[in-house]
Design a protein around this motif. Sequence first.
Motif, mmCIF file in Angstrom:
data_model
loop_
_atom_site.group_PDB
_atom_site.id
_atom_site.type_symbol
_atom_site.label_atom_id
_atom_site.label_comp_id
_atom_site.label_asym_id
_atom_site.label_seq_id
_atom_site.Cartn_x
_atom_site.Cartn_y
_atom_site.Cartn_z
ATOM 1 N N ARG A 61 29.674 37.220 26.527
ATOM 2 C CA ARG A 61 30.571 38.194 27.167
ATOM 3 C C ARG A 61 29.974 39.603 27.124
ATOM 4 N N LEU A 86 35.055 42.812 30.283
ATOM 5 C CA LEU A 86 35.539 41.441 30.241
ATOM 6 C C LEU A 86 36.372 41.217 28.991
ATOM 7 N N LEU A 88 37.862 34.137 35.562
ATOM 8 C CA LEU A 88 36.511 34.708 35.518
ATOM 9 C C LEU A 88 35.734 34.443 36.802
#
Length: 250
Positions: free
Chosen positions: A4, A15, A34
């Motif tokens: 991430r 994120l 996502l």
Amino acid sequence: FSLREYLEFKHSITLESFKIEKLFANHIEITNQLSRLNIDILKEFKEYIEVGYYPFYFDKSTSYYQNLLNTINLTIDLDLTSLGLIEQKYTYKLKKLLEVVCESKPFEVNFTKIATLAEISRVKLYDYISYLHDGQMLLLIQEDISGVKKVQKPAKIYLNNTNLLFAYCQNSEIGTVRETFFANQVSTKHILHVSKEGDFMIDKKYIVEIGGKDKSFKQIKDMPNSFVVADDISVGFGNKIPLWLFGFLY
């Protein structure tokens, strides 16, 4: 970097990280969420496991592996010797030990064989493994046992992360790469044990079996809270979860 964090830094985006309970319960919803970012997640994941773990990749990408090996050697040659943990003339043994672990299958830990290949006595081997673990060069996973049966030697030994695998090994087995990524990402915030039923047990609650996209539930089909963690899939279904998604735990 977690996967991430790597994506955030590379693409200048923000994120969300996910608690592991939410990941197991809502992985399809999370991956669909996502997917709206229009990122080729499998391509990004492949890049991450090869070169994305250490931030200095973005400064010196062309010489990344050499810089990584130089950093490891510096840690062994200076840090461990200055702490009095090992004599300078024996530092080559720790470097050899890293190479041996890299070439060994994690589910076939044979301490006698490792000691012989690394030219280390069994007595010293456990100390050296501990030093490399403390230096974040090795990752050690224990069995879930207690009491008089509990032993100090780990059930599985990995290099700390997949980038080290690619730096040290010419041809790492894909199974080792997958398990190394999973163990590295999950053990950062959770208790990970080797499981007799699957590959790992997380927090003494979740059983996971790791494999490719065609991995079946045969080995863990009758176990509660059991999941297949599969590589090479963008979105999971039921109790099959994409491997890359475990890079969003922190």
